[in-house]
Enzyme design. Structure first.
Site, mmCIF file in Angstrom:
data_model
loop_
_atom_site.group_PDB
_atom_site.id
_atom_site.type_symbol
_atom_site.label_atom_id
_atom_site.label_comp_id
_atom_site.label_asym_id
_atom_site.label_seq_id
_atom_site.Cartn_x
_atom_site.Cartn_y
_atom_site.Cartn_z
ATOM 1 N N GLU A 9 12.765 47.172 -9.668
ATOM 2 C CA GLU A 9 12.060 47.702 -8.493
ATOM 3 C C GLU A 9 12.684 49.044 -8.141
ATOM 4 O OE1 GLU A 9 12.307 45.168 -5.016
ATOM 5 O OE2 GLU A 9 11.603 43.397 -6.095
ATOM 6 N N GLU A 62 1.899 45.324 1.757
ATOM 7 C CA GLU A 62 1.795 43.868 1.901
ATOM 8 C C GLU A 62 2.032 43.478 3.358
ATOM 9 O OE1 GLU A 62 3.882 41.719 -1.410
ATOM 10 O OE2 GLU A 62 4.181 43.744 -2.200
ATOM 11 N N LYS A 114 4.860 40.876 4.730
ATOM 12 C CA LYS A 114 6.289 41.210 4.694
ATOM 13 C C LYS A 114 6.768 41.457 6.127
ATOM 14 C CE LYS A 114 7.228 42.032 0.120
ATOM 15 N NZ LYS A 114 8.390 41.488 -0.597
ATOM 16 N N GLU A 130 9.135 47.481 5.273
ATOM 17 C CA GLU A 130 8.821 46.446 4.282
ATOM 18 C C GLU A 130 7.318 46.332 3.995
ATOM 19 O OE1 GLU A 130 10.784 44.348 2.237
ATOM 20 O OE2 GLU A 130 12.077 46.006 2.792
#
Length: 312
Positions: free
Chosen positions: A238, A286, A289, A294
């Protein structure tokens, strides 16, 4: 293993508004993204990606580690259901656990051994077994020649690294210059984190480092070498930069970082020239999260619009 382009993208699913998996696979193909990281063996995604030639890293999530560690039969069953059931998928790695910490680390090597044994027994030994670690396990990352794991991490990373060396598998690491910089912005020039420094920032013997990404990668190599892992390659499982929700988290900075990352990883680091297999986090913003940065790592919004333009 199948040949690999240096850049893939993490297809995280911590959201309730993402497109169908078949649509997401089409987006990977349309954008020329040759590799995909899945955090768990999602059936719809694996069915959709089969036969496309896209390389897949599939996760065995943290909550199955104790089961996989406990018995070779459990690992064989997991491999049968999640790997052998998808013969058209170009699996590259099984990533056993993501940023496993605390007491659960005792399950890491037993689970990796059992999954590796199950893959070999199924005639799938070309699919390598690894785990993904946080950059926070580095106690020292600068200069890279002094790279070392924290005392706590060294206790479990020694056996992990030795297993990877024995099985000719890489270590995966999640490397985020943004998080290192944002933790203490006054301690570091943002340009060093953002691939935007004008010259050498860290001089390390004969080597000069212009960006924190290279510094961190080479520190991992030094740390692995201290535990019998000098032959182990590092895969960046990542990396990325958030486009919102925090300090310096803007679409412009995120685009700058990720485009420079894409352009950079083909060349490698000062100590390790050559392509670095790297996965950008993440395909989508997302919404399940934690709030803040985040939720803002995506290259795309769930409606499939670019958060910012990027060229693979």
């Amino acid at each position: 293993p199948p040949s690999v382009e240096s850049i893939g993208v993490c297809y995280g699913m911590s959201a309730n508004n993402l497109p169908a998996a078949s649509t997401v696979v089409s987006m990977f193909k349309f954008n020329g993204i040759k590799s995909m990281r899945l955090y768990a063996p999602n059936q719809a995604a694996l069915q959709a990606v089969g036969g496309t030639g896209i390389n897949v890293v599939v996760g065995a999530p943290n909550d199955v580690l104790s089961n996989l560690a406990a018995s070779p039969a459990a690992a064989a069953s997991w491999v049968k259901s999640n790997i052998q059931a998808y013969p058209k998928v170009s699996f590259r790695y099984v990533c056993v656990g993501n940023e496993v910490a605390g007491g659960a680390t005792r399950n890491l090597v037993p689970a990796m051994k059992n999954v590796h044994g199950a893959l070999v027994a199924a005639g799938l030994g070309h699919i390598k077994v690894t785990t993904s670690v946080s950059q926070a396990i580095l106690g020292v990352f600068s200069p890279p020649s002094a790279g070392s794991f924290t005392g706590e991490a060294a206790a479990f990373m020694g056996p992990v690294v030795q297993f990877l060396a024995r099985t000719n598998a890489p270590l995966m690491a999640n490397i985020y210059p943004y998080l290192a910089w944002a933790y203490n912005p006054s301690a570091m020039d943002m340009g060093y984190a953002l691939f935007n420094a004008s010259g050498t920032v860290v001089r390390d013997g004969a080597y000069g480092y212009q960006n924190l990404f290279d510094t961190t990668v080479d520190a991992f190599y030094t740390a692995m070498g201290k535990h019998g892992g000098s032959s182990v390659k590092l895969v960046v499982s990542e990396s990325g930069w958030p486009s919102g929700g925090g300090t310096a988290a803007t679409p412009a900075n995120a685009r700058f970082y990720n485009q420079h990352l894409i352009n950079h990883v083909g060349r490698g680091t000062p100590r390790h020239p050559g392509a670095i297999e790297t996965y950008i986090f993440a395909m989508f913003n997302e919404n399940q999260k934690d709030s803040g940065v985040e939720q803002n790592w995506g290259l795309f919004y769930p409606n499939m619009q670019h958060v910012y333009p990027i060229n693979f």
